[in-house]
Write a protein that holds these residues in place. Structure first.
Motif, PDB file in Angstrom:
ATOM      1  N   LEU A   8       0.777  -1.261  -0.094  1.00 13.07           N
ATOM      2  CA  LEU A   8      -0.083   0.182   0.013  1.00 13.07           C
ATOM      3  C   LEU A   8       0.954   1.372   0.067  1.00 13.07           C
ATOM      4  N   PHE A   9       2.015   1.375   0.699  1.00 10.91           N
ATOM      5  CA  PHE A   9       3.012   2.221   0.779  1.00 10.91           C
ATOM      6  C   PHE A   9       3.384   2.837  -0.449  1.00 10.91           C
ATOM      7  N   ASN A  10       3.785   1.646  -1.429  1.00 13.84           N
ATOM      8  CA  ASN A  10       4.336   1.710  -2.592  1.00 13.84           C
ATOM      9  C   ASN A  10       3.212   2.102  -3.700  1.00 13.84           C
ATOM     10  N   ILE A  11       2.236   1.923  -3.441  1.00 11.90           N
ATOM     11  CA  ILE A  11       1.027   2.419  -4.349  1.00 11.90           C
ATOM     12  C   ILE A  11       0.695   3.797  -3.928  1.00 11.90           C
ATOM     13  N   ILE A  12       0.719   4.314  -2.760  1.00  7.70           N
ATOM     14  CA  ILE A  12       0.691   5.660  -2.522  1.00  7.70           C
ATOM     15  C   ILE A  12       1.708   6.625  -2.951  1.00  7.70           C
ATOM     16  N   ILE A  13       2.971   6.214  -2.745  1.00  4.98           N
ATOM     17  CA  ILE A  13       4.108   6.755  -3.359  1.00  4.98           C
ATOM     18  C   ILE A  13       3.947   6.951  -5.074  1.00  4.98           C
ATOM     19  N   LEU A  14       3.735   5.800  -5.406  1.00  4.14           N
ATOM     20  CA  LEU A  14       3.592   5.863  -7.025  1.00  4.14           C
ATOM     21  C   LEU A  14       2.456   6.837  -7.195  1.00  4.14           C
ATOM     22  N   GLY A  15       1.275   6.709  -6.787  1.00  4.07           N
ATOM     23  CA  GLY A  15       0.165   7.663  -6.908  1.00  4.07           C
ATOM     24  C   GLY A  15       0.665   9.357  -6.886  1.00  4.07           C
ATOM     25  N   VAL A  16       1.329   9.742  -5.722  1.00  5.11           N
ATOM     26  CA  VAL A  16       1.756  10.781  -5.128  1.00  5.11           C
ATOM     27  C   VAL A  16       2.828  11.287  -6.275  1.00  5.11           C
ATOM     28  N   SER A  17       3.818  10.381  -6.594  1.00  3.11           N
ATOM     29  CA  SER A  17       4.784  10.746  -7.825  1.00  3.11           C
ATOM     30  C   SER A  17       4.175  11.279  -8.935  1.00  3.11           C
ATOM     31  N   PHE A  18       3.039  10.288  -9.395  1.00  6.89           N
ATOM     32  CA  PHE A  18       2.442  10.686 -10.596  1.00  6.89           C
ATOM     33  C   PHE A  18       1.841  11.816 -10.555  1.00  6.89           C
ATOM     34  N   MET A  19       0.991  12.303  -9.317  1.00  7.56           N
ATOM     35  CA  MET A  19       0.118  13.657  -9.051  1.00  7.56           C
ATOM     36  C   MET A  19       1.038  14.678  -9.400  1.00  7.56           C
ATOM     37  N   PHE A  20       2.401  14.724  -9.022  1.00  2.00           N
ATOM     38  CA  PHE A  20       3.290  15.867  -9.156  1.00  2.00           C
ATOM     39  C   PHE A  20       3.646  15.874 -10.528  1.00  2.00           C
ATOM     40  N   ILE A  21       4.209  14.893 -11.149  1.00  3.24           N
ATOM     41  CA  ILE A  21       4.594  14.933 -12.755  1.00  3.24           C
ATOM     42  C   ILE A  21       3.244  15.596 -13.469  1.00  3.24           C
ATOM     43  N   PHE A  22       2.228  15.006 -13.304  1.00  2.00           N
ATOM     44  CA  PHE A  22       1.126  15.195 -14.276  1.00  2.00           C
ATOM     45  C   PHE A  22       0.276  16.450 -13.687  1.00  2.00           C
ATOM     46  N   THR A  23       0.763  17.198 -12.400  1.00  4.06           N
ATOM     47  CA  THR A  23       0.141  18.583 -12.202  1.00  4.06           C
ATOM     48  C   THR A  23       0.755  19.179 -13.203  1.00  4.06           C
ATOM     49  N   ALA A  24       2.058  19.058 -13.344  1.00  7.92           N
ATOM     50  CA  ALA A  24       2.743  19.800 -14.270  1.00  7.92           C
ATOM     51  C   ALA A  24       2.277  19.586 -15.829  1.00  7.92           C
ATOM     52  N   PHE A  25       2.375  18.391 -16.258  1.00 11.96           N
ATOM     53  CA  PHE A  25       2.257  17.877 -17.386  1.00 11.96           C
ATOM     54  C   PHE A  25       0.514  18.372 -18.142  1.00 11.96           C
ATOM     55  N   GLN A  26      -0.349  17.733 -17.202  1.00 12.35           N
ATOM     56  CA  GLN A  26      -1.806  18.049 -17.593  1.00 12.35           C
ATOM     57  C   GLN A  26      -1.962  19.515 -17.596  1.00 12.35           C
ATOM     58  N   THR A  27      -1.665  20.145 -16.759  1.00 15.39           N
ATOM     59  CA  THR A  27      -1.746  21.547 -16.506  1.00 15.39           C
ATOM     60  C   THR A  27      -1.180  22.243 -18.053  1.00 15.39           C
ATOM     61  N   CYS A  28      -0.038  21.631 -18.181  1.00 18.73           N
ATOM     62  CA  CYS A  28       0.913  22.233 -19.365  1.00 18.73           C
ATOM     63  C   CYS A  28       0.085  21.973 -20.810  1.00 18.73           C
ATOM     64  N   GLY A  29      -0.730  20.638 -20.818  1.00 19.49           N
ATOM     65  CA  GLY A  29      -1.364  20.222 -21.955  1.00 19.49           C
ATOM     66  C   GLY A  29      -2.751  21.061 -22.055  1.00 19.49           C
ATOM     67  N   ASN A  30      -3.168  21.628 -20.804  1.00 16.52           N
ATOM     68  CA  ASN A  30      -4.722  22.156 -20.973  1.00 16.52           C
ATOM     69  C   ASN A  30      -4.375  23.513 -21.160  1.00 16.52           C
ATOM     70  N   ILE A  31      -3.265  24.394 -21.081  1.00 16.22           N
ATOM     71  CA  ILE A  31      -3.090  25.608 -21.491  1.00 16.22           C
ATOM     72  C   ILE A  31      -2.104  25.721 -22.686  1.00 16.22           C
ATOM     73  N   ALA A  32      -1.748  24.552 -23.082  1.00 15.35           N
ATOM     74  CA  ALA A  32      -0.565  24.756 -24.165  1.00 15.35           C
ATOM     75  C   ALA A  32      -1.298  25.607 -25.530  1.00 15.35           C
ATOM     76  N   GLN A  33      -2.433  25.145 -26.103  1.00 14.30           N
ATOM     77  CA  GLN A  33      -2.869  25.850 -27.121  1.00 14.30           C
ATOM     78  C   GLN A  33      -3.224  27.112 -26.968  1.00 14.30           C
ATOM     79  N   THR A  34      -3.728  27.802 -25.693  1.00 15.80           N
ATOM     80  CA  THR A  34      -3.917  28.994 -25.617  1.00 15.80           C
ATOM     81  C   THR A  34      -2.683  29.718 -25.512  1.00 15.80           C
TER      82      THR A  34
END
Length: 449
Positions: A8-34
């Motif tokens: 469960l610890f590994n799953i949580i760390i995996l999720g938090v790591s992806f949360m940080f990376i995709f906070t950046a990437f998905q926000t980037c994708g959302n505003i990129a065209q604008t």
């Protein structure tokens, strides 16, 4: 720490790591065209839609080799290296040039394939048939929290702005690059499973660093992983699930790139149009988190399997498409920098637009949590190849969708998603019924899926 707590610890760390990376990437994708629309009057002549099409096209092709890469490099290091490439792509927007933008798009496509294949392996080896549903929900809820934080910043930072200045752009993308790097470093906290085989490995061996037998073994594992990917691609279950996966690729493109662009292009939203892109992303994230949390927590108590969740997802999405069709101008996805003054079948409503964002996120979580769960259940022994195929299909459809988003009016994009979503729901039902029958034959309780 007990094995269950460690998993469960590994799953949580995996999720938090992806949360940080995709906070950046998905926000980037959302505003990129604008952002790019505001740059196209300069020497920069790129397209956010074209970049995303390149990313998902390369992503798709790279999934053919990603199980072999993960088998050689191992999942943890694979995710770390991939995270670095995500950070580099985001950093390009600090001082964008056309050649660097499209080159980074190619490299992040390769990195994404490796990242998601390694993620699927990590999720599976830290789960069993009793916890795969819960772990899929926990991971998905943490991952999609990424939509909340970045877009909340965009909403407040860009409020009242009709033009995105160079200073605004640099501030946002420097912050997003740092956030992505934080997520990459967190992958080092994942604890290795001592008795877990690497993807494609048939028998565990004690390898000696630098020994030629070690290199030979890694090559054997890489070839085995590639052969398994090809073999699994033609199984009945994978072919049926590919239709469902194709739909997730199309709607991923729509809610992560196209819909935000549509909102920002509607002049009748006034000076709040650009900041509403961020608010839309927040409510997509709320829907994703709510869906992932609920379906993760209730997976142990769900005696009816995955089909009701997928049915809820398609109903929610069809409602969202219906409201978007009535609320948003038809030319919104391809409107120029000046935006569009057109109206659809009603005067554009901010409340309806944001409500649709929530519905898009909720429906997406329904499909993705159940796809992650059923893949982990059916292919617990071949997780890396199975998840690579999943991402191969999803990414190639996302690439196609980003390409036609440059040209198709809103009504045609919605129609394509309705048709593919309908058939994807049916094919998922067929695979789930077979999985339920197999579980019953083993004497297990169906509610444990």
């Amino acid at each position: 720490m007990s094995p269950e707590s460690k998993n469960l610890f590994n799953i949580i760390i995996l999720g938090v790591s992806f949360m940080f990376i995709f906070t950046a990437f998905q926000t980037c994708g959302n505003i990129a065209q604008t952002v790019i629309t505001n740059l196209n009057s300069t020497d920069f002549h790129g397209s956010g839609y074209t970049s995303m099409s390149i990313i998902y096209g390369v992503f798709s092709a790279s999934n053919l080799i990603s199980p072999s890469v993960v088998a050689i490099v191992e999942p943890q290091l694979s995710m770390v290296v991939s995270g670095v490439f995500y950070s580099l792509y985001i950093a390009v927007f600090i001082q964008p040039t056309t050649w660097a933008f499209y080159t980074a798009s190619v490299f992040i496509g390769i990195a994404a394939a490796v990242l998601w294949t390694a993620q699927g392996n990590c999720l599976t080896v830290n789960s069993d048939e009793n916890t795969i549903g819960r772990n899929s929900g926990v991971f998905w809820a943490l991952l999609q929290s990424s939509l909340f934080f970045g877009n909340l910043y965009i909403y407040f930072a860009w409020q009242g702005k009709t033009h995105i200045s160079e200073s605004d752009r640099r501030t946002v993308f420097i912050a997003l690059t740092v956030i992505s790097l934080v997520g990459t470093v967190l992958f080092f906290l994942i604890r290795k499973q001592e008795d877990t085989k690497a993807p494609g490995e048939e028998n565990s061996t004690n390898e000696i660093p630098g020994d030629s037998s070690s290199a030979q073994n890694k090559l054997t594992r890489a070839l085995a992983a590639f052969k398994k990917s090809i073999k699994l691609s033609f199984t009945k279950e994978i072919l049926l699930l590919s239709v469902t996966t194709a739909y997730t690729g199309l709607e991923l493109t729509f809610f992560s790139g196209v819909y935000g662009t549509c909102i920002g292009a509607v002049n009748r939203f006034g000076s709040e149009a650009k900041s509403f892109i961020g608010l839309s992303g927040i409510f997509i994230g709320v829907g994703e988190i709510l869906g992932g949390g609920i379906f993760g927590l209730l997976s142990k108590k769900n005696r009816f399997g995955r089909n009701p969740v997928v049915m809820l997802g398609i109903v929610v999405h069809f409602l969202a498409f219906y409201l978007i069709f009535f609320n948003m101008p038809n030319d919104a996805p391809i409107a120029p920098m000046e935006g569009t003054d057109d109206i659809a079948y009603m005067t554009p409503s901010k409340n309806v637009a944001i409500f649709c964002s929530f519905l898009l996120g909720l429906g997406d979580s329904c499909f993705n949590t159940q796809l992650l769960s059923i893949l982990g259940f059916l292919y617990s022994e071949d997780s890396a190849p199975a998840f690579a195929i999943f991402k191969f299909v999803q990414s190639i459809c996302a690439a196609v969708a980003y390409f036609y988003s440059n040209y198709f009016l809103l009504q045609w994009q919605l129609l394509i998603m309705v048709v593919v979503g309908f058939f994807g729901t049916i094919t998922f039902f067929l695979v789930e019924w077979k999985a339920a029958a197999a579980l019953a034959a083993r004497g297990s309780d169906y509610s444990s899926i």
